[in-house]
Design a protein around this motif. Structure first.
Motif, short mmCIF file in Angstrom:
data_model
loop_
_atom_site.label_atom_id
_atom_site.label_comp_id
_atom_site.label_asym_id
_atom_site.label_seq_id
_atom_site.Cartn_x
_atom_site.Cartn_y
_atom_site.Cartn_z
N SER A 26 4.52 -1.77 -10.49
CA SER A 26 4.10 -0.93 -9.56
C SER A 26 3.20 -1.83 -8.53
O SER A 26 3.00 -1.35 -7.36
CB SER A 26 2.71 -0.21 -10.34
OG SER A 26 1.78 -1.13 -11.05
N LEU A 27 3.20 -2.98 -8.65
CA LEU A 27 2.14 -3.90 -8.14
C LEU A 27 2.84 -4.22 -6.50
O LEU A 27 2.41 -4.15 -5.47
CB LEU A 27 1.96 -5.31 -8.46
CG LEU A 27 0.88 -5.10 -9.75
CD1 LEU A 27 1.08 -6.74 -10.64
CD2 LEU A 27 -0.41 -4.92 -9.13
N ALA A 28 4.24 -4.30 -6.83
CA ALA A 28 4.94 -4.65 -5.56
C ALA A 28 4.95 -3.38 -4.36
O ALA A 28 4.72 -3.62 -3.40
CB ALA A 28 6.13 -5.24 -5.63
N PRO A 29 5.53 -2.21 -5.19
CA PRO A 29 5.36 -0.86 -4.34
C PRO A 29 4.32 -0.83 -3.70
O PRO A 29 4.19 -0.16 -2.54
CB PRO A 29 6.11 -0.15 -5.21
CG PRO A 29 6.64 -0.71 -6.24
CD PRO A 29 6.05 -1.97 -6.45
N GLU A 30 2.99 -1.15 -4.32
CA GLU A 30 1.76 -0.67 -3.75
C GLU A 30 1.40 -1.54 -2.50
O GLU A 30 0.79 -1.07 -1.57
CB GLU A 30 0.66 -0.90 -4.76
CG GLU A 30 -0.58 -0.45 -4.43
CD GLU A 30 -1.57 -0.37 -5.48
OE1 GLU A 30 -2.42 0.86 -5.89
OE2 GLU A 30 -1.82 -1.25 -6.49
N VAL A 31 1.95 -2.83 -2.68
CA VAL A 31 1.65 -3.90 -1.40
C VAL A 31 2.38 -3.60 -0.30
O VAL A 31 1.99 -3.40 0.95
CB VAL A 31 1.91 -5.13 -1.87
CG1 VAL A 31 1.69 -6.14 -0.63
CG2 VAL A 31 0.95 -5.80 -2.91
N ILE A 32 3.92 -3.12 -0.76
CA ILE A 32 4.90 -2.62 0.32
C ILE A 32 4.23 -1.69 1.11
O ILE A 32 4.35 -1.61 2.45
CB ILE A 32 6.29 -2.57 -0.24
CG1 ILE A 32 6.64 -4.05 -1.00
CG2 ILE A 32 7.22 -2.13 0.66
CD1 ILE A 32 7.93 -3.70 -1.67
N THR A 33 3.92 -0.40 0.52
CA THR A 33 3.50 0.77 1.20
C THR A 33 2.26 0.60 1.86
O THR A 33 1.91 1.43 2.80
CB THR A 33 3.61 2.03 -0.04
OG1 THR A 33 2.72 1.57 -1.11
CG2 THR A 33 5.05 2.35 -0.53
N ALA A 34 1.36 -0.24 1.20
CA ALA A 34 0.05 -0.26 1.73
C ALA A 34 -0.06 -0.72 3.18
O ALA A 34 -0.61 -0.80 4.14
CB ALA A 34 -0.83 -1.06 0.80
N THR A 35 1.20 -2.10 3.23
CA THR A 35 1.10 -2.86 4.35
C THR A 35 2.00 -2.03 5.40
O THR A 35 1.76 -2.12 6.50
CB THR A 35 2.03 -4.06 3.88
OG1 THR A 35 1.40 -5.00 3.02
CG2 THR A 35 2.38 -4.89 5.42
#
Length: 547
Positions: A94-103
């Protein structure tokens, strides 16, 4: 956002101390050996695990075939009016997808919680437009399995065939792959099994949910590919070698806490991802690097950093930071992964195992085997909306207020230690709990981390048990207004959440670490009362036990 991945060391003394470590890494050809996936870099004890955990070094190439597959599925979903992506995943899922989409500025609903209120809010969204991505490397993650069961029932109750709305990401051969294929779920993506969860940002675990949500994942891989050339060089100027050497030198001078703040990187939430990577990779055998994720920009983030901390700016170089790391997101993913693995070599640990993570899971399962997650605990005292539950014998009899309990608890912390605040609450509705981190850091002088439970159990939880044993742990739990059943399981989400908090607290206490659990019988009122109690603390009172 910078177009090249770079590392600057502003602290001249740290740079001097890091230089021989960088020379050693370069002389050992550690970077090129890592890029070539040499499992012998971390010694014979780590070789077995490392031999099946190094495929992440070439994901910028091996993940390319996924792009067309993800694009085609996204177009198919949109043609059916399905454009709301909900991700059920924990830790690296979950952590990487959250950073990718937020960015990227695209919406993604992330469920990395067992809080019934937060899950209910996700269910309350437009199910007619919703697709659930169920993401679990092992295929047995209890939180993720619970989310799947809850959403399956909700889809069915709303006249929607669940199998048309569920997409699975897992390792090949996992129980989840078998169950998904038997059920006929819409799509099953299998990830490279030779990549550990915290190194999986550029595998299907990171790319599928982010790509379905609309992020530009092709550019993410391009940026990682552009960084790879310099990251594999056996040179003191290799950014990963410089970063690993600086972190290793800081650790040697007992500045093992790594305090992050953003200085205009354009990347949103990267420290939250790096927190898991660094803490879970290095926090073992009584050593490690403890990430401290701060709020906002440099001025606030570095305000409370002391001699036991290494300040790291994410973004352009900043004089207040000992180290500055800049570059596009894909390049930063690969840089931090290389640097963390190389730092593991310098620290003499295996950066790919997580020997202490399972203990809290076992304790939670044992509690769930009891009725309702185990017997209700009797508080030492109740102050307004807050129950006080200490572990061990550090709290004197007669303590009647939360403020008094906090003072006694904080007095158990060594001056070179840290405070971990763990909020088993709703990350959205109870977001104000996060103010406790800077408030406590300012008043205690301790490096202070903040984690949402049970999310942090898949992240910093390894460091808490396996890293430097100088932490004290403040748990915050709360009564949920409404609970949610987990279909096919003998517990509710609320009971699972409670068991996870109590189980982890039990394991920490077994490690002789002080734990104070504050239970909010009324979450809104209790958070206000707790913040007021914290604001009444003073640094000299919190450090009484230092001597």
């Amino acid at each position: 956002m910078a177009t090249e991945t770079s590392v600057e060391i502003s602290d001249s003394a740290l740079a001097d101390e890091a230089r021989p470590l960088a020379e050693r890494l370069a002389g050992d050809k550690a970077a090129s050996r890592l890029a070539a996936q040499d499992p012998t870099l971390w010694g014979p004890d780590a070789e077995s695990e490392a031999s099946i955990r190094l495929s992440w070094t070439t994901l910028h190439e091996s993940s390319r075939p996924l792009l067309a597959e993800i694009d085609a599925l996204r177009a198919e979903l949109h043609s059916e009016g399905l454009d709301r992506i909900v991700l059920a995943g924990m830790g690296g899922s979950s952590l990487a997808p959250e950073v990718i989409t937020a960015t990227a500025g695209v919406p993604l609903v992330v469920l990395d919680t067992t809080d019934p209120g937060q899950v209910a809010d996700a269910l309350a969204g437009d199910l007619d437009r919703t697709v659930l991505v169920v993401s679990s490397k092992s295929g047995t993650t209890v939180e993720t399995d619970s989310h799947r069961r809850v959403f399956e029932r909700a889809f069915s109750e709303n006249g929607i065939d669940p199998v048309t709305r569920i997409i699975v990401v897992t390792d090949p051969g996992s129980p989840m792959q078998k169950a998904a294929e038997e059920a006929g779920y819409r799509k099953v993506f299998t990830a490279d099994p030779n990549v550990g969860g915290r190194y999986s940002a550029l595998t299907a675990f990171g790319l599928v949910p982010a790509g379905l949500a609309g992020a530009d994942i092709a550019t993410l891989l391009d940026d990682a590919a552009a960084a790879f050339g310099s990251l594999r060089e056996d040179s003191e100027n290799n950014p990963a070698v410089r970063l690993a050497a600086a972190l290793g030198a800081a650790h040697a001078r007992s500045a093992e806490k790594v305090v992050f703040a953003d200085t205009g990187s354009g990347v949103k939430g990267l420290p939250d991802w790096a927190e898991q990577l660094i803490a879970e990779s290095t926090g073992k055998n009584g050593t490690g690097l403890l990430p401290v994720v701060t709020e906002g920009a440099r001025a606030a983030g570095f305000a409370d950093a002391g001699d036991d901390a290494t300040t790291v700016a994410i973004g352009p170089a900043d004089e207040a930071a000992r180290i500055s790391v800049d570059g596009p997101l894909g390049g930063q993913f690969l840089l931090w992964e290389f640097a963390t693995a190389l730092a593991g070599r310098l620290l003499g640990i295996d950066p790919f195992d997580q020997p202490d993570v399972e203990a809290a899971k076992k304790a939670a399962r044992a509690l769930l085997d009891g009725a309702g997650g185990g017997p209700a605990a009797t508080p030492a005292t109740v102050d307004g909306s807050i129950e006080v539950h200490p572990s061990g014998d550090w709290l004197s009899a007669g303590v009647g207020t939360v403020a008094e309990a906090l003072r006694a608890f904080l007095a158990t912390a060594p001056g070179s230690g840290y405070l971990s605040v763990q909020a088993y609450l709703d990350r959205l509705d109870d977001a104000s709990a996060a103010v406790l981190r800077p408030e406590l850091a300012r008043r205690t002088g301790l490096q202070t981390t903040f984690g949402w439970g049970p999310r942090f159990l898949h992240s910093t939880g390894q460091y808490h048990k396996g890293g430097h044993q100088n932490g004290v742990f403040l748990q915050i739990t709360g009564t949920a207004e409404e609970d949610l059943e987990v279909p096919g399981r003998p517990y509710t989400l609320g009971e699972l959440q409670r068991a996870q908090a109590l189980g982890d607290g039990q394991v920490l206490a077994e490690h002789n670490r002080p734990v104070l659990r504050l239970h909010l019988n009324d979450r809104a009122a209790g958070l206000v009362e707790l913040v007021k109690a914290v604001q009444g603390l003073h640094q000299d009172q919190a450090q009484e036990g230092e001597a």
